[in-house]
Each structure stands twice: as C-alpha cells, then as structure tokens.
Design a protein around this motif. Structure first.
Motif, PDB file in Angstrom:
ATOM      1  N   TRP A  49     -40.066 -53.293   3.992  1.00 67.79           N
ATOM      2  CA  TRP A  49     -39.016 -52.750   4.654  1.00 67.79           C
ATOM      3  C   TRP A  49     -38.943 -51.379   4.312  1.00 67.79           C
ATOM      4  CZ3 TRP A  49     -34.411 -56.658   5.011  1.00 67.79           C
ATOM      5  CH2 TRP A  49     -34.832 -57.751   5.913  1.00 67.79           C
ATOM      6  N   ARG A  50     -38.371 -50.398   5.159  1.00 71.89           N
ATOM      7  CA  ARG A  50     -38.250 -48.837   4.629  1.00 71.89           C
ATOM      8  C   ARG A  50     -37.142 -48.910   3.463  1.00 71.89           C
ATOM      9  NH1 ARG A  50     -40.692 -45.424   7.568  1.00 71.89           N
ATOM     10  NH2 ARG A  50     -41.721 -45.761   9.204  1.00 71.89           N
ATOM     11  N   THR A  51     -37.143 -47.571   2.883  1.00 67.73           N
ATOM     12  CA  THR A  51     -36.209 -47.641   1.414  1.00 67.73           C
ATOM     13  C   THR A  51     -34.763 -48.066   1.664  1.00 67.73           C
ATOM     14  OG1 THR A  51     -37.676 -45.743   0.959  1.00 67.73           O
ATOM     15  CG2 THR A  51     -35.727 -46.003  -0.122  1.00 67.73           C
ATOM     16  N   PRO A  52     -33.865 -47.560   2.967  1.00 68.23           N
ATOM     17  CA  PRO A  52     -32.617 -48.067   2.752  1.00 68.23           C
ATOM     18  C   PRO A  52     -32.218 -49.703   2.758  1.00 68.23           C
ATOM     19  CG  PRO A  52     -32.616 -46.134   3.912  1.00 68.23           C
ATOM     20  CD  PRO A  52     -34.173 -46.723   3.907  1.00 68.23           C
ATOM     21  N   LEU A  53     -33.091 -50.270   3.679  1.00 68.66           N
ATOM     22  CA  LEU A  53     -33.004 -51.755   3.915  1.00 68.66           C
ATOM     23  C   LEU A  53     -33.807 -52.278   2.806  1.00 68.66           C
ATOM     24  CD1 LEU A  53     -33.752 -52.095   7.764  1.00 68.66           C
ATOM     25  CD2 LEU A  53     -31.659 -52.458   6.674  1.00 68.66           C
ATOM     26  N   ARG A  54     -34.756 -51.973   2.382  1.00 75.37           N
ATOM     27  CA  ARG A  54     -35.428 -52.567   0.945  1.00 75.37           C
ATOM     28  C   ARG A  54     -34.453 -52.454  -0.031  1.00 75.37           C
ATOM     29  NH1 ARG A  54     -39.536 -49.817   0.830  1.00 75.37           N
ATOM     30  NH2 ARG A  54     -39.255 -48.506  -0.870  1.00 75.37           N
ATOM     31  N   GLN A  55     -33.902 -51.604  -0.398  1.00 76.95           N
ATOM     32  CA  GLN A  55     -32.942 -51.283  -1.660  1.00 76.95           C
ATOM     33  C   GLN A  55     -31.870 -52.309  -1.256  1.00 76.95           C
ATOM     34  OE1 GLN A  55     -31.866 -47.363  -1.742  1.00 76.95           O
ATOM     35  NE2 GLN A  55     -33.676 -46.646  -2.888  1.00 76.95           N
ATOM     36  N   LEU A  56     -31.432 -52.391  -0.144  1.00 79.38           N
ATOM     37  CA  LEU A  56     -30.059 -53.442   0.083  1.00 79.38           C
ATOM     38  C   LEU A  56     -30.476 -54.828   0.025  1.00 79.38           C
ATOM     39  CD1 LEU A  56     -28.296 -51.789   3.165  1.00 79.38           C
ATOM     40  CD2 LEU A  56     -27.635 -51.861   0.919  1.00 79.38           C
ATOM     41  N   TRP A 104     -39.376 -58.541   3.519  1.00 76.03           N
ATOM     42  CA  TRP A 104     -38.369 -57.433   3.182  1.00 76.03           C
ATOM     43  C   TRP A 104     -38.797 -56.512   2.133  1.00 76.03           C
ATOM     44  CZ3 TRP A 104     -36.782 -56.594  -2.046  1.00 76.03           C
ATOM     45  CH2 TRP A 104     -36.861 -57.473  -2.906  1.00 76.03           C
TER      46      TRP A 104
END
Length: 318
Positions: A84-91, A81
């Motif tokens: 992952w790209r920014t939106p998924l990584r932040q979630l 994780w």
C-alpha cells in the motif's frame, strides 16, 4: 439493481425530509402524493422515462458499490498491505505491531499459568477450578487476537493467514500453489465460501455509500452503523469458515492428490509429502535470456594469442 433502488429511495427521503423533519412521515406522504399526481407521473411516456431513469441510476449506484466493495475487501483482509501507499501502509504496520504486542503478552500470560499448573500437578496438588478458568480465559484471549503470530492489521486477515501459516509449518505446503489442484468437490466448497466472504465484506462498501446521506438526514447514520456492524460480524464469521475449510480440505486431500500425481505417499512423512507436492505443482519462472555474445571486430595488429578463459557458469535456476 435492488440494493441500488433501495439506496435511491433512502436518498430521496433524505432530500425531502432533511434534518429538521427527519421523521415527519405525513410530510413525506404529501410529497409522494404530489409527485404521483404530477402530469409526468400519470402519463405512460413519463412513467417509462421515470422508470428508465431509476433503473439507470440504480445500476450506477450498484457499480459504485462494487468499486467500494473491492476496496473494502482489500482493507478488511489486508493481504497485500505491505504494497500500500505510505499513509495506509504506515497505519497497517502500526496495527500489526500493536496486535503482535498484545498477542505476545497474552501468550506469555497463558504459558505462565500453564507452567504453574504443571508445577502444581507434579507437586501432587492439581489446579482447582479457579485456576483452570483463568487459564482458559487466557487462551481465549489469544484466540481473540489471532491463532498465529499476527501478520495483518485485521482479525479476519490474520485468520486466513493463519491457515496458510499452519499448513506451511506442519506440512511444508504452499497453500496458494496447492489448493487449485484439489478435487472438484473441495474446490467448489472453497469457492462458495470465498463468495460468501466477498458478500459479507460488500456490506462495508454499502455502509460507506450511506455515510454521506447523514449530512442531509441524520437517520442515515443509523443505517450506516447497522450495515457496518453486520459487515463486521459476517466478515469474521465467513472468514473463520473459509479458513477452516481451506485448512481441512488441504489436510484431508493431501494423500489423494499425491496418488493422482503418481507420488507414493507410503514412504513419506506428511511434511515431506507436502514439500514434494509443492515443488512439483509450483510453476517455475522462465529462465533468464541468454546473453548475446558480440563478435569482436578484427584488429589491424592482433596481439599474441592468450589462453582462453573458462566459460562462465550458468546462472542457477530459482
């Protein structure tokens, strides 16, 4: 083919009945009867074409499901994780932080109850049934969150990570390095358990496929919810079994693996033995290429010779 054909059947029902007649079975029977009596369905050529189209569509749906299954497994286990790209990584990071906060709180509650029980036992008043039940409930709360400090945003991902974390802490073993070298029987069981985990997460991919059908046919929402629930339950169960098998097989076959590699386990502690095995089985990366020295061009008027500098030390191997 079979899950894809079932999906096509449900999709056909969704198109025929729609929202207003979602449970109108006589209407569905009338449409099916009309299709069966059509010239294309009664002739051999039409039947062959229809069968080929259904099989091709079922195969296409199966391929789409496999792609979704891979994505669902990656999301559920969340082993990578952090890449992952920014939106998924932040979630995912927010989920990990939330799980860590809950785990720390539950861990503190359990140790507070444990310390109270120890103090009461030293004072000659052992804790009663109510205190033991409360302490057991606090421990179960920790287990429901994670066996080890959470590192992934999902319980299933943390359960597999806990096996690797325990082996690293107790035995200095790097699990990805060690397990491929286990005996054939252990590797076969581990591979079978991993395949069961993949099948369990695959239900989540099918749930995603059935979700768009709810736009035309509301009972598809029930199918989606059922598949998602089954995927969640089976994934947790199979992840638990897979993690237990990984940890147990590694602990059980550690000495045997050392003997097969010519390492005497008699004079080593389990932690020292695990560190030795990991070091021996770990594949070192290739050394960096040597820097090419360029021969300097002769100068027309060379300067007086100076003392040569000592050679640069070789770069340490990783």
């Amino acid at each position: 083919m079979l899950p894809g054909a079932l999906y096509l059947a449900v999709a056909a029902i969704a198109v025929i009945l729609g929202r207003r007649h979602a449970l109108d079975l006589p209407l569905l029977a009338d449409h099916l009867t009309a299709w069966a009596a059509s010239p294309g369905a009664t002739r051999a050529g039409g039947q062959v074409v229809l069968l080929g189209a259904v099989l091709a569509a079922a195969a296409g749906v199966g391929l789409a499901a496999q792609a979704l299954n891979s994505g669902a497994e990656r999301l559920i286990l969340a082993a990578d994780w952090r890449t992952w790209r920014t939106p998924l990584r932040q979630l995912a990071a927010a989920g990990v932080q939330s799980r860590r906060t809950q785990w720390v709180t539950a861990h503190r509650d359990y140790h507070r109850l444990y310390d109270q029980a120890e103090q009461a036992r030293q004072a000659g008043t052992p804790p009663g049934e109510e205190q033991r039940t409360e302490r057991h409930a606090a421990y179960e709360k920790i287990i429901r969150i994670s066996l080890e400090p959470p590192d992934r945003p999902t319980w299933s991902g943390d359960r597999i990570h806990a096996a690797a974390a325990r082996l690293d802490r107790d035995l200095n073993v790097d699990l990805p390095t060690l397990w491929p070298h286990l005996p054939d029987s252990a590797r076969t069981e581990i591979t079978t358990a991993r395949a069961a985990l993949a099948r369990a997460t695959a239900m989540g991919g099918w749930a995603v496929l059935y979700l768009p059908l709810t736009w035309w046919w509301w009972p598809a929402a029930l199918i989606t919810a059922l598949l998602a629930t089954i995927a969640w339950q089976r994934t947790r169960t199979t992840a638990e079994g897979y993690a237990l098998l990984l940890e147990a097989a590694t602990r059980l076959h550690l000495k045997g693996l050392a003997e097969n590699l010519g390492i005497d386990p008699a004079d080593k502690t389990p932690a020292a033995l695990g560190q030795t095995l990991t070091h021996q089985l770990h594949t070192q990366p290739p050394p960096p290429p040597a820097e090419e020295r360029q021969t300097p061009l002769p100068r027309p008027n060379p300067s007086p010779p100076t003392a040569s500098l000592p050679p640069e030390p070789a770069s340490p191997r990783p």
